[in-house]
Design a protein around this motif. Structure first.
Motif, PDB file in Angstrom:
ATOM      1  N   GLN A   1       0.177  -1.514   0.229  1.00 59.13           N
ATOM      2  CA  GLN A   1      -0.469   0.603   0.172  1.00 59.13           C
ATOM      3  C   GLN A   1       0.829   1.171  -0.153  1.00 59.13           C
ATOM      4  O   GLN A   1       0.505   2.467  -0.777  1.00 59.13           O
ATOM      5  N   LEU A   2       1.895   1.100   0.471  1.00 61.51           N
ATOM      6  CA  LEU A   2       2.794   2.547   0.867  1.00 61.51           C
ATOM      7  C   LEU A   2       3.270   3.217  -0.567  1.00 61.51           C
ATOM      8  O   LEU A   2       3.607   3.966  -0.633  1.00 61.51           O
ATOM      9  N   TRP A   3       3.556   2.014  -1.987  1.00 57.77           N
ATOM     10  CA  TRP A   3       3.923   2.202  -2.645  1.00 57.77           C
ATOM     11  C   TRP A   3       2.898   3.187  -3.521  1.00 57.77           C
ATOM     12  O   TRP A   3       2.859   4.247  -4.113  1.00 57.77           O
ATOM     13  N   TYR A   4       2.102   2.948  -3.570  1.00 58.48           N
ATOM     14  CA  TYR A   4       0.313   3.690  -3.865  1.00 58.48           C
ATOM     15  C   TYR A   4       0.804   5.412  -3.043  1.00 58.48           C
ATOM     16  O   TYR A   4      -0.194   5.286  -4.179  1.00 58.48           O
ATOM     17  N   ALA A   5       0.678   4.889  -2.166  1.00 58.31           N
ATOM     18  CA  ALA A   5       0.503   5.863  -1.569  1.00 58.31           C
ATOM     19  C   ALA A   5       1.455   6.845  -1.584  1.00 58.31           C
ATOM     20  O   ALA A   5       1.093   8.170  -2.312  1.00 58.31           O
ATOM     21  N   VAL A   6       2.908   6.802  -1.713  1.00 56.23           N
ATOM     22  CA  VAL A   6       3.348   7.682  -2.554  1.00 56.23           C
ATOM     23  C   VAL A   6       3.672   8.423  -3.612  1.00 56.23           C
ATOM     24  O   VAL A   6       3.902   9.659  -4.608  1.00 56.23           O
ATOM     25  N   PHE A   7       3.114   7.499  -4.196  1.00 56.73           N
ATOM     26  CA  PHE A   7       3.046   7.447  -6.043  1.00 56.73           C
ATOM     27  C   PHE A   7       1.942   8.605  -6.037  1.00 56.73           C
ATOM     28  O   PHE A   7       1.913   9.380  -6.603  1.00 56.73           O
ATOM     29  N   TYR A   8       0.329   8.707  -5.261  1.00 56.08           N
ATOM     30  CA  TYR A   8      -0.455   9.547  -4.872  1.00 56.08           C
ATOM     31  C   TYR A   8       0.497  11.052  -4.590  1.00 56.08           C
ATOM     32  O   TYR A   8      -0.311  11.450  -5.079  1.00 56.08           O
ATOM     33  N   VAL A   9       0.666  11.350  -3.884  1.00 58.09           N
ATOM     34  CA  VAL A   9       1.115  11.761  -2.741  1.00 58.09           C
ATOM     35  C   VAL A   9       2.254  12.725  -4.543  1.00 58.09           C
ATOM     36  O   VAL A   9       2.083  13.985  -4.255  1.00 58.09           O
ATOM     37  N   ILE A  10       2.958  12.201  -4.834  1.00 57.71           N
ATOM     38  CA  ILE A  10       3.769  12.704  -5.929  1.00 57.71           C
ATOM     39  C   ILE A  10       2.963  13.887  -6.850  1.00 57.71           C
ATOM     40  O   ILE A  10       3.158  14.457  -7.546  1.00 57.71           O
ATOM     41  N   MET A  11       2.449  12.321  -7.698  1.00 53.55           N
ATOM     42  CA  MET A  11       1.016  13.144  -8.507  1.00 53.55           C
ATOM     43  C   MET A  11       0.815  14.474  -7.742  1.00 53.55           C
ATOM     44  O   MET A  11      -0.026  15.119  -8.480  1.00 53.55           O
ATOM     45  N   VAL A  12       0.110  14.203  -7.162  1.00 51.48           N
ATOM     46  CA  VAL A  12      -0.507  14.970  -6.234  1.00 51.48           C
ATOM     47  C   VAL A  12      -0.091  16.835  -6.238  1.00 51.48           C
ATOM     48  O   VAL A  12      -0.148  18.024  -6.432  1.00 51.48           O
ATOM     49  N   GLY A  13       1.271  15.843  -6.177  1.00 51.40           N
ATOM     50  CA  GLY A  13       2.607  17.449  -5.537  1.00 51.40           C
ATOM     51  C   GLY A  13       2.359  18.136  -7.584  1.00 51.40           C
ATOM     52  O   GLY A  13       2.228  19.725  -7.595  1.00 51.40           O
ATOM     53  N   LEU A  14       2.548  17.473  -8.021  1.00 52.72           N
ATOM     54  CA  LEU A  14       3.173  17.873  -9.905  1.00 52.72           C
ATOM     55  C   LEU A  14       1.456  18.315 -10.174  1.00 52.72           C
ATOM     56  O   LEU A  14       1.923  19.302 -10.838  1.00 52.72           O
ATOM     57  N   SER A  15       0.198  17.869  -9.645  1.00 53.26           N
ATOM     58  CA  SER A  15      -0.945  18.476 -10.076  1.00 53.26           C
ATOM     59  C   SER A  15      -0.819  19.939  -9.326  1.00 53.26           C
ATOM     60  O   SER A  15      -1.276  20.830 -10.453  1.00 53.26           O
TER      61      SER A  15
ATOM     62  N   GLU B   1      -0.780  26.326 -10.594  1.00 52.89           N
ATOM     63  CA  GLU B   1      -0.137  27.300 -10.123  1.00 52.89           C
ATOM     64  C   GLU B   1       0.612  27.750 -10.978  1.00 52.89           C
ATOM     65  O   GLU B   1       0.355  29.243 -11.396  1.00 52.89           O
ATOM     66  N   VAL B   2       1.259  27.402 -12.251  1.00 56.94           N
ATOM     67  CA  VAL B   2       1.954  27.695 -13.133  1.00 56.94           C
ATOM     68  C   VAL B   2       2.074  28.176 -13.716  1.00 56.94           C
ATOM     69  O   VAL B   2       1.793  29.544 -14.657  1.00 56.94           O
ATOM     70  N   TYR B   3       0.533  27.169 -14.672  1.00 58.57           N
ATOM     71  CA  TYR B   3       0.424  27.340 -16.126  1.00 58.57           C
ATOM     72  C   TYR B   3      -0.505  27.870 -16.372  1.00 58.57           C
ATOM     73  O   TYR B   3      -1.293  27.965 -17.664  1.00 58.57           O
ATOM     74  N   GLY B   4      -1.064  28.490 -15.202  1.00 58.90           N
ATOM     75  CA  GLY B   4      -2.669  30.175 -15.316  1.00 58.90           C
ATOM     76  C   GLY B   4      -3.856  28.686 -16.026  1.00 58.90           C
ATOM     77  O   GLY B   4      -4.483  29.517 -16.625  1.00 58.90           O
ATOM     78  N   LEU B   5      -3.660  28.078 -15.027  1.00 60.42           N
ATOM     79  CA  LEU B   5      -5.459  27.309 -15.251  1.00 60.42           C
ATOM     80  C   LEU B   5      -6.627  28.217 -14.120  1.00 60.42           C
ATOM     81  O   LEU B   5      -7.754  27.231 -14.251  1.00 60.42           O
ATOM     82  N   GLN B   6      -5.960  28.959 -13.362  1.00 66.30           N
ATOM     83  CA  GLN B   6      -7.525  29.293 -12.445  1.00 66.30           C
ATOM     84  C   GLN B   6      -7.534  28.576 -11.284  1.00 66.30           C
ATOM     85  O   GLN B   6      -8.167  29.037 -10.888  1.00 66.30           O
ATOM     86  N   LEU B   7      -7.192  27.491 -11.312  1.00 68.11           N
ATOM     87  CA  LEU B   7      -7.504  26.585 -10.762  1.00 68.11           C
ATOM     88  C   LEU B   7      -6.332  26.559  -8.859  1.00 68.11           C
ATOM     89  O   LEU B   7      -5.617  26.243  -9.581  1.00 68.11           O
ATOM     90  N   PRO B   8      -6.695  27.265  -7.933  1.00 64.90           N
ATOM     91  CA  PRO B   8      -5.520  27.256  -6.617  1.00 64.90           C
ATOM     92  C   PRO B   8      -5.559  25.797  -6.494  1.00 64.90           C
ATOM     93  O   PRO B   8      -5.979  24.809  -6.415  1.00 64.90           O
ATOM     94  N   TRP B   9      -4.511  25.393  -5.504  1.00 66.53           N
ATOM     95  CA  TRP B   9      -3.758  24.475  -5.074  1.00 66.53           C
ATOM     96  C   TRP B   9      -5.257  23.691  -4.208  1.00 66.53           C
ATOM     97  O   TRP B   9      -4.927  22.486  -4.831  1.00 66.53           O
ATOM     98  N   TRP B  10      -5.174  24.438  -3.119  1.00 68.68           N
ATOM     99  CA  TRP B  10      -6.848  24.270  -2.550  1.00 68.68           C
ATOM    100  C   TRP B  10      -7.987  24.058  -3.446  1.00 68.68           C
ATOM    101  O   TRP B  10      -8.672  22.853  -2.899  1.00 68.68           O
ATOM    102  N   GLY B  11      -8.224  24.847  -4.243  1.00 65.97           N
ATOM    103  CA  GLY B  11      -9.443  23.981  -4.841  1.00 65.97           C
ATOM    104  C   GLY B  11      -9.312  23.077  -5.707  1.00 65.97           C
ATOM    105  O   GLY B  11      -9.710  21.523  -5.381  1.00 65.97           O
TER     106      GLY B  11
END
Length: 761
Positions: A432-446, A451-461
């Protein structure tokens, strides 16, 4: 007598795991008749496994890359085509089998190392597990990434092209977030026997048949044919036949025969012409198997009855009433079905003049213009989608909640596990840890790309959208696994984001993409995991194949999209009509239209209590209450199977447009009645023997025809390989590319919009 899993070598389970890890042969089989509790699974899925078979081979990496790249290119191409074809997975399975067997004969048996990982170039005969993994990787790559819709809409309708790095990160993250969710939910949505995931049974039969495994060696079809001989004969015949509707006689693709009775009457056109003519397609026929679909042979009858019932009610009863009586100005918009927005006088609405530099809505400019509206049928689809979503949660809770709770309790006791899950215990599980770590990485990149590319959606949204995905994934995936169909979360994500970020269409598209794709991709990954259980594929090999396919597919989706937009921009953005009738931007138009409704304009404007469309919110109440009423009735009248009516699937049929094309409904329903009702009831042995291999053969043959036409006749590879079948009665066209009055392939509708009847005054 206790049923137990025995190994031919009479080893303990721990020793069996050790032998499996070392690559030693270990054949598993059940000596007692323990089997799945689901009848279709008992009839189809073998109770055998060979743990010595290697799944992640050198052949896998080579073949999966080639076919994944090709599939993503072809399917992205079809995304922009009127006639929605695709790169057939069965073609991949057939071709990769031939190439895999060939590579097994010619490749040396030497080993090579990459870092600390050693792999053999040729570990032995091409086997069923590596073959299935190739198919899984390609199927993961072949689905057009939903993020492509965002990038396309921005490019076509805002003239803003997102940077390559941001686009790739957006595509990959939206496709990969579902992995972490699938890892957490697999114990409840994959391991229980009741979670069938019906589409996998077709693949199980196909892979076992082509590899001639176990009891498939002795099974014989009509005239004593083997499974694969039967497959090839049906597939070949379908391949030849499909040139008729797909190339020689398109009249058979959209056979709108009722229009012929009065071809210059606008009411006939609106009601009886298919999507080719711009209407609803009532009583429309189609003799193209790609329209009918192999799913009609095996999707549960209850599911199909509900789905067809919803379509009939919505498009054959409600829509004609709206059109003929001009309710809510239905005729004002020209077509009964369109996802576009309009001004109140029926002229198309263009958002561009009302946007600020950051693509948010300029309230002053908008308030000074004429009000914006939509077709009533388009508004109704939103209500139907709310019925489906609320109904899914309510139906699963009422009719399956107790069983799911028992499953959760049983999951802590391995003795009560499904037989196929027990057989998988010899393989190393993905922690399960593998899936959890991968998910956290993808959330960070998302968060970074938002925030960087002007998609109008803040991180909390973004985090709110992902949380919605977690909440809604379980009931949706449970219904899909059990019933073969389930709702999406695309509309509810639009609504929530519209209230959170009014006036921001890009934020709405991005929020929807992340919230929707997390659920959708999780559903697809869970389905793959179930196929892995049926075919006894090691879980870690499965995860590697899924990730590989996602990465390859995302990159080639993006490159193909850029090339097509640059070549056909005017046809895709709607500024010009394609005279050939081949290219369309409908997919991006639907997303952009929804972004305008929920994002730029906002639900406060479009669906307020004083407007025309506030009724859509009743969908939540209807969907939630209907299953509760059914459940109460089932307690009072237990002899009646109240759960057979599924309001979720019924409502999903009602909102088939704009997500699907309503054409060829009659032949699909006829095939369903013959195969799923009559044959299953009176000749169950015949049904179990032929259904899944027949479905695979018909779908493969039809898809191969589309691929051949794309490559050799439609200029898919080169403009030099482009041909037009000579004009005749089933394919009438004029030399200038236009069609004379009512002589197009649909035979419905007047030239230059000149009508002699059915005109609303």
């Amino acid at each position: 007598m206790n049923k137990k899993l025995e190994y031919e070598s009479s080893q303990t389970n721990d020793y069996a795991q050790e032998k499996a890890q070392n690559g030693d042969a270990l054949s598993l089989k059940y000596v007692d008749p323990e089997n799945s509790t689901v009848e279709a699974v008992r009839l189809i899925v073998p109770l055998t496994d060979n743990t010595a078979l290697v799944a992640l081979t050198f052949r896998f990496w080579i073949l999966s890359f080639f076919f994944a790249a090709l599939a993503s290119i072809v399917n992205q191409y079809y995304y922009f085509r009127i006639s929605r074809g695709g790169f057939p997975l069965y073609f991949v399975n057939l071709t990769s089998y031939a190439l895999g067997v060939g590579l097994a004969k010619v490749l040396p048996k030497d080993n090579f190392s990459i870092g600390g990982y050693t792999m053999s170039l040729n570990p032995g005969p091409f086997n069923i597990k590596e073959h299935a993994l190739i198919g899984i990787a390609v199927s993961t790559a072949s689905v057009t990434a939903y993020a492509i819709d965002i990038i396309t809409a921005m490019d076509l309708f805002l003239q803003h092209r997102m940077g390559a790095l941001g686009a790739i990160v957006l595509i990959i993250t939206t496709q990969c977030l579902g992995y972490g969710m699938a890892g957490v939910l697999r114990k409840y949505l994959v391991y229980p026997a009741e979670m069938v995931w019906w589409n996998n049974l077709v693949h199980v039969v196909f892979y076992n048949a082509i590899h001639n495994t176990d009891e498939f060696k002795t099974k014989r079809m009509v005239r004593g044919w083997s499974y694969m001989k039967f497959f090839w004969i049906i597939c070949g015949g379908t391949f030849l036949y499909e040139f008729l509707p797909q190339f020689i006689a398109p009249l058979l693709l959209f056979f709108d025969w009722v229009c012929w009775l009065n071809p210059f009457n606008k009411d006939y056109w609106a009601m009886f012409s298919s999507m080719a003519g711009g209407g609803v397609g009532i009583m429309s026929l189609s003799f193209d198997w790609t329209v009918i679909g192999g799913y009609t042979l095996w999707i549960p009858a209850t599911t199909q009855f509900n789905q067809f019932g919803g379509i009939f009610l919505s498009y054959w009863i409600i829509l004609p009433i709206l059109w003929m009586n001009n309710i809510m100005g239905t005729r004002t918009f020209g077509r009964p079905l369109t996802p576009r927005l309009f001004h109140s006088d029926g002229t198309p609405f263009d958002i561009t003049p009302y946007l600020n530099d950051d693509f948010s809505l300029n309230d002053d400019k908008y308030n000074a213009s004429a009000p914006v509206t939509m077709t009533p049928m388009y508004a109704l689809t939103f209500m139907y989608s709310f019925i489906a979503l609320a109904g899914c949660i309510s139906h699963i809770t009422c009719f399956h909640g107790a069983d799911i709770w028992k499953t959760w309790k049983r999951s802590r006791n391995s003795a009560d596990e499904d037989v196929h899950v027990k057989m998988m215990q010899v393989y190393l599980e993905v922690p399960q840890l593998w899936y959890a770590v991968f998910y956290v990485i993808m959330v960070g990149l998302s968060c970074m790309v938002c925030e960087v590319y002007g998609l109008q959606l803040p991180w909390w949204g973004l985090l709110v959208g992902l949380a919605m995905g977690w909440i809604l994934t379980f009931p949706i995936c449970a219904m899909t696994a059990i019933m073969g169909s389930g709702p999406g979360v695309n509309v509810i994500t639009e609504l929530v984001c519209g209230f959170m970020f009014p006036g921001k269409p890009l934020a709405n598209m991005t929020f929807k993409c992340y919230g929707y794709m997390a659920t959708w991709q999780c559903k697809e990954l869970l389905s793959d995991l179930k196929l892995g259980v049926y075919l006894k594929i090691p879980p870690r090999s499965m995860l590697a194949a899924q990730l590989w396919g996602t990465l390859v597919g995302g990159v080639f989706n993006y490159v193909t999209m850029l090339l097509i937009i640059d070549a056909h921009r005017s046809y895709l953005d709607g500024t010009m009509n394609d005279p050939s009738g081949l290219w369309t931007g409908m997919g991006a138009q639907v997303l952009w239209g929804s972004a305008l409704i929920y994002g730029a304009l906002g639900p406060q404007r479009m669906f307020n209590s004083k407007g025309n469309y506030h009724f859509i919110y009743w969908g939540f109440l209807i969907g939630a209450v209907v299953p509760i009423i059914q459940w109460c009735l089932s307690k009072k009248y237990p002899k009646i199977r109240w759960s057979l009516f599924n309001v979720t699937i019924f409502a999903s049929g009602m909102c088939a447009f704009p997500g699907g094309i309503i054409v060829g409904l009659v032949p699909s329903f006829v095939v369903f009645l013959i195969w799923q009702v009559w044959l299953f009831r009176y000749y169950k042995n015949v049904w179990s023997k032929y259904t899944f291999i027949l479905s695979a053969a018909l779908d493969t043959g039809a898809a191969l025809t589309g691929l051949a036409i794309f490559i050799f006749l439609s200029g898919g590879v080169s403009s030099k390989l482009s041909a037009v079948f000579p004009s005749w009665i089933a394919n009438y066209y004029l030399p200038d590319g236009s069609n004379a009055p009512y002589l197009g392939v649909n035979r419905c509708g007047a030239f230059n919009d000149t009508w002699t009847g059915g005109i609303y005054d």
